[in-house]
Write a protein that holds these residues in place. Structure first.
Motif, PDB file in Angstrom:
ATOM      1  N   THR A  27      13.419   1.793  -0.651  1.00  0.00           N
ATOM      2  CA  THR A  27      14.109   1.029   0.399  1.00  0.00           C
ATOM      3  C   THR A  27      13.204   0.009   1.077  1.00  0.00           C
ATOM      4  O   THR A  27      13.676  -0.902   1.750  1.00  0.00           O
ATOM      5  N   GLY A  28      11.905   0.176   0.929  1.00  0.00           N
ATOM      6  CA  GLY A  28      11.000  -0.761   1.594  1.00  0.00           C
ATOM      7  C   GLY A  28       9.580  -0.603   1.086  1.00  0.00           C
ATOM      8  O   GLY A  28       9.258   0.333   0.350  1.00  0.00           O
ATOM      9  N   VAL A  29       8.743  -1.563   1.468  1.00  0.00           N
ATOM     10  CA  VAL A  29       7.331  -1.536   1.067  1.00  0.00           C
ATOM     11  C   VAL A  29       6.484  -1.749   2.309  1.00  0.00           C
ATOM     12  O   VAL A  29       6.827  -2.558   3.184  1.00  0.00           O
ATOM     13  N   ILE A  30       5.392  -1.007   2.389  1.00  0.00           N
ATOM     14  CA  ILE A  30       4.453  -1.147   3.521  1.00  0.00           C
ATOM     15  C   ILE A  30       3.253  -1.956   3.042  1.00  0.00           C
ATOM     16  O   ILE A  30       2.740  -1.725   1.934  1.00  0.00           O
ATOM     17  N   PHE A  31       2.872  -2.915   3.873  1.00  0.00           N
ATOM     18  CA  PHE A  31       1.777  -3.821   3.514  1.00  0.00           C
ATOM     19  C   PHE A  31       0.634  -3.702   4.514  1.00  0.00           C
ATOM     20  O   PHE A  31       0.843  -3.399   5.689  1.00  0.00           O
ATOM     21  N   GLU A  32      -0.579  -3.993   4.046  1.00  0.00           N
ATOM     22  CA  GLU A  32      -1.735  -4.219   4.917  1.00  0.00           C
ATOM     23  C   GLU A  32      -2.027  -5.703   4.855  1.00  0.00           C
ATOM     24  O   GLU A  32      -2.300  -6.236   3.763  1.00  0.00           O
ATOM     25  N   GLY A  33      -1.951  -6.373   6.009  1.00  0.00           N
ATOM     26  CA  GLY A  33      -2.219  -7.808   6.037  1.00  0.00           C
ATOM     27  C   GLY A  33      -3.330  -8.120   7.003  1.00  0.00           C
ATOM     28  O   GLY A  33      -3.971  -7.215   7.548  1.00  0.00           O
ATOM     29  N   VAL A  34      -3.555  -9.402   7.229  1.00  0.00           N
ATOM     30  CA  VAL A  34      -4.596  -9.799   8.185  1.00  0.00           C
ATOM     31  C   VAL A  34      -4.262  -9.285   9.587  1.00  0.00           C
ATOM     32  O   VAL A  34      -5.136  -9.162  10.437  1.00  0.00           O
ATOM     33  N   ASP A  35      -2.982  -9.026   9.820  1.00  0.00           N
ATOM     34  CA  ASP A  35      -2.542  -8.560  11.134  1.00  0.00           C
ATOM     35  C   ASP A  35      -2.167  -7.083  11.111  1.00  0.00           C
ATOM     36  O   ASP A  35      -1.303  -6.634  11.860  1.00  0.00           O
ATOM     37  N   GLY A  36      -2.801  -6.330  10.248  1.00  0.00           N
ATOM     38  CA  GLY A  36      -2.575  -4.889  10.245  1.00  0.00           C
ATOM     39  C   GLY A  36      -1.484  -4.465   9.288  1.00  0.00           C
ATOM     40  O   GLY A  36      -1.174  -5.141   8.319  1.00  0.00           O
ATOM     41  N   ARG A  37      -0.893  -3.319   9.638  1.00  0.00           N
ATOM     42  CA  ARG A  37       0.046  -2.668   8.711  1.00  0.00           C
ATOM     43  C   ARG A  37       1.471  -2.919   9.192  1.00  0.00           C
ATOM     44  O   ARG A  37       1.772  -2.771  10.366  1.00  0.00           O
ATOM     45  N   TRP A  38       2.348  -3.313   8.293  1.00  0.00           N
ATOM     46  CA  TRP A  38       3.744  -3.563   8.646  1.00  0.00           C
ATOM     47  C   TRP A  38       4.626  -3.291   7.430  1.00  0.00           C
ATOM     48  O   TRP A  38       4.118  -3.160   6.312  1.00  0.00           O
ATOM     49  N   ALA A  39       5.925  -3.246   7.693  1.00  0.00           N
ATOM     50  CA  ALA A  39       6.856  -2.898   6.612  1.00  0.00           C
ATOM     51  C   ALA A  39       7.842  -4.017   6.358  1.00  0.00           C
ATOM     52  O   ALA A  39       8.112  -4.848   7.243  1.00  0.00           O
ATOM     53  N   CYS A  40       8.359  -4.046   5.161  1.00  0.00           N
ATOM     54  CA  CYS A  40       9.475  -4.923   4.791  1.00  0.00           C
ATOM     55  C   CYS A  40      10.533  -4.044   4.152  1.00  0.00           C
ATOM     56  O   CYS A  40      10.248  -3.344   3.173  1.00  0.00           O
ATOM     57  N   MET A  41      11.741  -4.048   4.717  1.00  0.00           N
ATOM     58  CA  MET A  41      12.859  -3.293   4.144  1.00  0.00           C
ATOM     59  C   MET A  41      13.756  -4.302   3.413  1.00  0.00           C
ATOM     60  O   MET A  41      14.000  -5.393   3.918  1.00  0.00           O
ATOM     61  N   ALA A  42      14.210  -3.955   2.220  1.00  0.00           N
ATOM     62  CA  ALA A  42      15.001  -4.922   1.444  1.00  0.00           C
ATOM     63  C   ALA A  42      16.059  -4.205   0.622  1.00  0.00           C
ATOM     64  O   ALA A  42      15.899  -3.037   0.260  1.00  0.00           O
ATOM     65  N   VAL A  58       0.805  -1.227   0.000  1.00  0.00           N
ATOM     66  CA  VAL A  58       0.000   0.000   0.000  1.00  0.00           C
ATOM     67  C   VAL A  58       0.839   1.279   0.000  1.00  0.00           C
ATOM     68  O   VAL A  58       0.308   2.364  -0.234  1.00  0.00           O
ATOM     69  N   ALA A  59       2.122   1.166   0.290  1.00  0.00           N
ATOM     70  CA  ALA A  59       2.976   2.364   0.314  1.00  0.00           C
ATOM     71  C   ALA A  59       4.432   1.915   0.208  1.00  0.00           C
ATOM     72  O   ALA A  59       4.736   0.730   0.376  1.00  0.00           O
ATOM     73  N   VAL A  60       5.309   2.868  -0.091  1.00  0.00           N
ATOM     74  CA  VAL A  60       6.737   2.535  -0.133  1.00  0.00           C
ATOM     75  C   VAL A  60       7.513   3.524   0.723  1.00  0.00           C
ATOM     76  O   VAL A  60       7.018   4.610   1.039  1.00  0.00           O
ATOM     77  N   THR A  61       8.721   3.127   1.089  1.00  0.00           N
ATOM     78  CA  THR A  61       9.643   4.070   1.705  1.00  0.00           C
ATOM     79  C   THR A  61      10.755   4.327   0.690  1.00  0.00           C
ATOM     80  O   THR A  61      11.136   3.425  -0.067  1.00  0.00           O
ATOM     81  N   ARG A  62      11.258   5.559   0.687  1.00  0.00           N
ATOM     82  CA  ARG A  62      12.293   5.933  -0.290  1.00  0.00           C
ATOM     83  C   ARG A  62      13.383   6.726   0.388  1.00  0.00           C
ATOM     84  O   ARG A  62      13.114   7.470   1.322  1.00  0.00           O
ATOM     85  N   GLU A  63      14.606   6.554  -0.088  1.00  0.00           N
ATOM     86  CA  GLU A  63      15.680   7.484   0.269  1.00  0.00           C
ATOM     87  C   GLU A  63      16.142   8.080  -1.040  1.00  0.00           C
ATOM     88  O   GLU A  63      16.704   7.374  -1.877  1.00  0.00           O
TER      89      GLU A  63
END
Ligand SMILES: Cc1cc2nc3c(=O)[nH]c(=O)nc-3n(C[C@H](O)[C@H](O)[C@H](O)COP(=O)(O)OP(=O)(O)OC[C@H]3O[C@@H](n4cnc5c(N)ncnc54)[C@H](O)[C@@H]3O)c2cc1C
Length: 458
Positions: free
Chosen positions: A160-175, A150-155
């Protein structure tokens, strides 16, 4: 039309907006490579990256892998072969060939099969789900289902990462490296990449379905032109059928998979990136199915006792965002054996365009020929740290009508996975990987990157 991701903006007056409060969310994952979307491109990308030794997470909004192959259900896997009167020759090998072999072991395919001037691999969507689970599990890919990007993080320019909405709410994955395999180019759009999304001139979506109770032997004796004539007679009798030419594939007894509906809104394709239009399209696809049920029962030999055995879980979207890459594949490349120094995949699929009329436009490549796809089509212009693989890669509308098919997406995905893993391990951006090393790695895995002559008939 070149627009940015603006859900709602064209529909609501500004006073209907609300501001979301800022909040802290957990960073759940930190893999080397994040793959968003588990369709043909995503499965191949994740598997290839994991086989390179990268830690890989694949995030998928469904509870299974396969993308359109399993959630829409397709008749056959296209784009795997170059075809001449004498030979059917694989131009997608590597993971694509492995998937075909694994489908055979589950009894999930009986191909390849010639039709029109080409050939494809009929497959069973349920067997495909198992093959996709096997491939990713054996390569050590971590899966996160039921979550949407649903969103990304950028530098600066780097994602740098992606924000997800899952069954357990909102969380991020940085890669370290991220691959957008969402089909819709959602991650790239969220990151601010340019894209083309020409709704009125795009391809029409289709609701796929399967009839049971079919006399398959009899139905198979009907050629495409004969099927077309039967359905034109149904139209003449007063039935409202938007399309009278389509694909029919049988991979099970008494069963026929049909690619025959065509969803339009006011005579043009709907905007499948608009919730209201997408919802109306889903309902319209099922409305059309009722008319086709009657038409097939009354007008097409072999279907007299047919019933609806299955409807794709989602409408099939052929074309939405085409992300603008460092290179944009053209119709000339597709039809005239395009060759590139940074070739990472090959395709021989014809231009297959499902427009607003009752027919489909086919433009076939010269027999036995193929074109190459350059790595640059997967590098979004001006964005770092991100690849786009599969049907959202960079191509003109006409070129996209050829390169979008599942077999070609396997090849693009495999290459994207190799590039992403090499970038992560060498601490560089995907745009700066050593291409000679990518090419050598792909060849070592059995990928076909193009030769002067095709020498490997099936
Ligand atoms: C009606 C129709 C018929 C077709 N017929 C054929 C055919 O017979 N043979 C053939 O080879 N090809 C066919 N195609 C083309 C082929 O299906 C697609 O082009 C191909 O599946 C594209 O693969 P992909 O991996 O790029 O994307 P997709 O298959 O679309 O997969 C994308 C995946 O990403 C997931 N996703 C999307 N957004 C998000 C998000 N925000 N967060 C998390 N996950 C997300 C989706 O759930 C999906 O699993 C057809 C397409 C359509 C629509």
């Amino acid at each position: 039309m070149n627009e940015h991701y603006d859900p709602g903006q064209r529909r609501l007056p500004s006073q209907d907006f609300l501001s979301e409060p800022a909040r802290s969310i957990p960073i759940r994952y930190r893999p080397d490579v994040l793959v968003v979307g588990g369709g043909p491109a995503g499965i191949a990308a994740a598997t290839a990256a994991a086989r390179s030794g990268a830690s890989v997470l694949i995030c998928e909004r469904n509870g299974y892998l396969g993308g359109a192959l399993t959630m829409v259900t397709l008749g056959s896997i296209c784009g795997l072969y170059a075809v001449s009167p004498e030979h059917i020759t694989p131009v997608v090998r590597g993971i694509g060939a492995e998937i075909a072999e694994r489908l055979h072991t589950y009894g999930g395919t009986s191909g390849p099969m010639r039709w029109l001037e080409t050939a494809s691999l009929p497959y069973d969507p349920n067997s495909f789900k198992l093959v996709a689970d096997d491939l990713t599990a054996e390569s050590g890919v971590e899966l996160a289902f039921h979550c949407s990007a649903v969103a990304v993080t950028r530098e600066d320019a780097r994602v740098t990462g992606v924000i997800f909405e899952g069954v357990d709410g909102r969380w991020a994955c940085m890669a370290s490296s991220i691959i957008d395999c969402t089909g819709d180019g959602t991650v790239a759009a969220l990151a601010g990449a340019g894209f083309e999304h020409d709704v009125p001139n795009g391809q029409a979506p289709t609701t796929m379905f399967r009839f049971g109770g079919v006399d398959v032997e009899r139905a198979r004796q009907i050629s495409r032109p004969e099927l077309h004539a039967c359905l034109e007679r149904a139209v003449a009798s007063g039935l409202s059928l938007p399309r009278t030419a389509g694909g029919a594939f049988s991979n099970q007894p008494h069963s026929m998979h049909l690619n025959i509906t065509r969803i339009l809104r006011d005579g043009v394709p709907p905007n499948t990136l608009d919730t209201r239009e997408l919802s109306a399209a889903e309902v319209e696809g099922r409305r059309q199915l009722r008319a086709y049920l009657q038409a097939f029962r009354e007008f097409v030999p072999g279907y007299e006792g047919c019933f609806i055995a299955d409807i794709g879980a989602s409408i099939g979207v052929r074309e939405s965002r085409r992300v603008m890459g460092d290179y944009r594949l053209t119709l000339d490349d597709v039809l005239h054996e395009g060759r590139f120094e940074d070739a990472i995949a090959c395709s021989a699929w014809p231009v297959e365009e499902h427009g607003a009329g009752r027919g489909t436009r086919w433009v076939f490549l010269a027999p036995g020929t193929y074109y190459q796809i350059p790595l640059r089509t997967m590098l979004p212009e001006g964005i770092e740290g991100l690849l786009v693989a599969g049907r959202c890669a960079s191509a003109s509308h006409d070129a996209h009508a050829s390169m979008r098919v599942a077999g070609v997406c396997f090849a693009m995905g495999e290459a994207a996975g190799v590039v992403a893993a090499q970038a992560a391990s060498s601490g560089t951006s995907v745009r700066n990987v050593d291409f000679a090393s990518v090419r050598a790695d792909l060849l070592r895995r059995g990928a076909f990157l193009g030769e002067d002559r095709l020498t490997q008939p099936v």
